[in-house]
Design a protein around this motif. Structure first.
Motif, PDB file in Angstrom:
ATOM      1  N   CYS A   1       0.841  -1.198   0.000  1.00 53.19           N
ATOM      2  CA  CYS A   1       0.000   0.000   0.000  1.00 53.19           C
ATOM      3  C   CYS A   1       0.879   1.252   0.000  1.00 53.19           C
ATOM      4  CB  CYS A   1      -0.910  -0.026   1.221  1.00 53.19           C
ATOM      5  SG  CYS A   1      -2.104   1.331   1.289  1.00 53.19           S
ATOM      6  N   ALA A   2       1.982   1.227   0.744  1.00 53.98           N
ATOM      7  CA  ALA A   2       2.897   2.372   0.769  1.00 53.98           C
ATOM      8  C   ALA A   2       3.532   2.581  -0.612  1.00 53.98           C
ATOM      9  CB  ALA A   2       3.981   2.143   1.825  1.00 53.98           C
ATOM     10  N   ILE A   3       3.919   1.496  -1.264  1.00 57.70           N
ATOM     11  CA  ILE A   3       4.508   1.607  -2.617  1.00 57.70           C
ATOM     12  C   ILE A   3       3.521   2.243  -3.575  1.00 57.70           C
ATOM     13  CG2 ILE A   3       5.294   0.259  -4.592  1.00 57.70           C
ATOM     14  CD1 ILE A   3       6.404  -1.785  -2.510  1.00 57.70           C
ATOM     15  N   LEU A   4       2.278   1.797  -3.535  1.00 59.31           N
ATOM     16  CA  LEU A   4       1.259   2.369  -4.419  1.00 59.31           C
ATOM     17  C   LEU A   4       1.043   3.850  -4.146  1.00 59.31           C
ATOM     18  CD1 LEU A   4      -1.375  -0.477  -4.675  1.00 59.31           C
ATOM     19  CD2 LEU A   4      -0.458   0.814  -6.606  1.00 59.31           C
ATOM     20  N   THR A   5       1.104   4.236  -2.880  1.00 58.21           N
ATOM     21  CA  THR A   5       0.937   5.653  -2.533  1.00 58.21           C
ATOM     22  C   THR A   5       2.014   6.495  -3.207  1.00 58.21           C
ATOM     23  OG1 THR A   5      -0.048   5.057  -0.403  1.00 58.21           O
ATOM     24  CG2 THR A   5       0.807   7.291  -0.622  1.00 58.21           C
ATOM     25  N   TRP A   6       3.251   6.032  -3.190  1.00 54.27           N
ATOM     26  CA  TRP A   6       4.336   6.775  -3.816  1.00 54.27           C
ATOM     27  C   TRP A   6       4.238   6.734  -5.334  1.00 54.27           C
ATOM     28  CZ3 TRP A   6       7.341  10.323  -1.925  1.00 54.27           C
ATOM     29  CH2 TRP A   6       7.560  10.382  -0.553  1.00 54.27           C
ATOM     30  N   LEU A   7       3.841   5.605  -5.895  1.00 54.83           N
ATOM     31  CA  LEU A   7       3.701   5.516  -7.353  1.00 54.83           C
ATOM     32  C   LEU A   7       2.633   6.471  -7.861  1.00 54.83           C
ATOM     33  CD1 LEU A   7       3.960   1.647  -7.940  1.00 54.83           C
ATOM     34  CD2 LEU A   7       5.731   3.380  -8.318  1.00 54.83           C
ATOM     35  N   ARG A   8       1.579   6.635  -7.096  1.00 53.98           N
ATOM     36  CA  ARG A   8       0.507   7.559  -7.507  1.00 53.98           C
ATOM     37  C   ARG A   8       0.944   9.013  -7.382  1.00 53.98           C
ATOM     38  NH1 ARG A   8      -3.957   4.050  -4.162  1.00 53.98           N
ATOM     39  NH2 ARG A   8      -4.374   2.516  -5.809  1.00 53.98           N
ATOM     40  N   ALA A   9       1.945   9.248  -6.534  1.00 54.08           N
ATOM     41  CA  ALA A   9       2.438  10.625  -6.386  1.00 54.08           C
ATOM     42  C   ALA A   9       3.206  11.078  -7.607  1.00 54.08           C
ATOM     43  CB  ALA A   9       3.333  10.726  -5.143  1.00 54.08           C
TER      44      ALA A   9
END
Length: 304
Positions: free
Chosen positions: A296-304
């Motif tokens: 979930c943390a990885i996805l948060t950064w990828l969406r940024a």
């Protein structure tokens, strides 16, 4: 690869292109590379987004549930998702995207009965499920990171997020663990490599936290590391200092304006808990639950 429908996808094509080179591709059975890599990883994320049992994963979309589970179990044990997050953070820092005014806090996740039907030793569960800095072997904490708190059997997720609410470090402990007692472990997990020569960045400019972290030990440690503490005093500490009068000393410096930004960590918890498999813990093992938090943390950064 058979394309999964957009309804079942978590990663966009662009996001997948960024992480695919970072994932192991030939660590299945000897001589056999992993097949349909994206399909399986999408199945892992879909399971935690929906909170369904592994056995209920749609086979036509993700293949056999056993394959999806085994891949997740393997990546959780060998630290794959930690390495992916580290690389994503390094790229973000190189692009100047990380705000180093770091907010820290913890949130409780109720442990489902399917997560608690294991033998748990009656000992401290605060060892954490983190194994990023250890050899790539399974490290499961005592009690599987489940403890008895006011809400029953629970797990606590400790996060450090940057000034825009994007996670930098994660520790999973039993729900009874004190937030402040785990702060040093959380800050120790901040590790952002720099491109080219130079040591990785591990020191925030400031730590913003609520009164649960207002102890002399924490303030002293932050001062030793030259990190600005933005932590309000507890009411009993204020009252005790006032009773002592001039002998009570000066109150610690407090930047009220900077403290207003602390809510970014609460906002991230609200975002992460939209994944039902994170809001309620169904995993027996702490390392597999923490791996999902990392995805979930990885996805948060990828969406940024």
């Amino acid at each position: 690869m058979r394309s999964t429908g957009s309804r079942y996808r978590v990663f966009t094509d662009e996001q997948w292109q960024r992480i695919e080179p970072l994932l192991p591709s030939n660590q299945g059975r000897r001589g056999h590379p992993f097949g349909e890599h994206r399909r399986v990883v999408e199945g892992i994320a879909y399971r935690y987004r929906t909170g369904i049992p592994w056995r209920d994963l749609p086979r036509e979309q993700f293949g056999p549930w056993q394959t999806v589970w085994k891949r997740h179990r393997r990546y959780a044990a060998d630290g794959t998702w930690d390495r992916v997050l580290t690389q994503v953070l390094a790229e973000a820092d190189a692009a100047g995207m990380i705000d180093w005014a770091v907010s820290v806090d913890a949130t409780i996740a109720r442990a489902h009965q399917h997560a608690t039907n294991t033998t748990r030793p009656d000992q401290d569960t605060g060892a954490g499920a983190n194994h990023k800095k250890l050899p790539l072997t399974e490290v499961e904490p005592p009690g599987h990171g489940i403890g008895r708190s006011r809400g029953g059997l629970t797990t606590k997720i400790h996060h450090a997020v940057d000034g825009r609410g994007r996670p930098l470090a994660t520790i999973v402990t039993g729900g009874q663990r004190n937030d402040g007692a785990v702060l040093a472990q959380v800050l120790a997990e901040i590790h952002v490599p720099r491109p080219g020569p130079g040591a990785a960045r591990t020191r925030p400019e400031a730590v913003i936290a609520d009164r649960a972290y207002a102890t002399g030990v924490i303030r002293t440690e932050l001062r030793r590391r030259r990190i600005r503490a933005v932590i309000p005093d507890k009411k009993d500490q204020i009252a005790a200092r006032q009773r002592r009068g001039s002998r009570g000393g000066r109150p610690p410096a407090f930047d009220g304006q900077a403290y207003r930004g602390r809510n970014v960590v609460e906002r991230y918890f609200a975002l992460a808990k939209q994944w039902r498999g994170l809001a309620t813990r169904y995993d027996k093992l702490a390392i597999t639950y923490r791996a999902a938090v990392t995805i979930c943390a990885i996805l948060t950064w990828l969406r940024a």
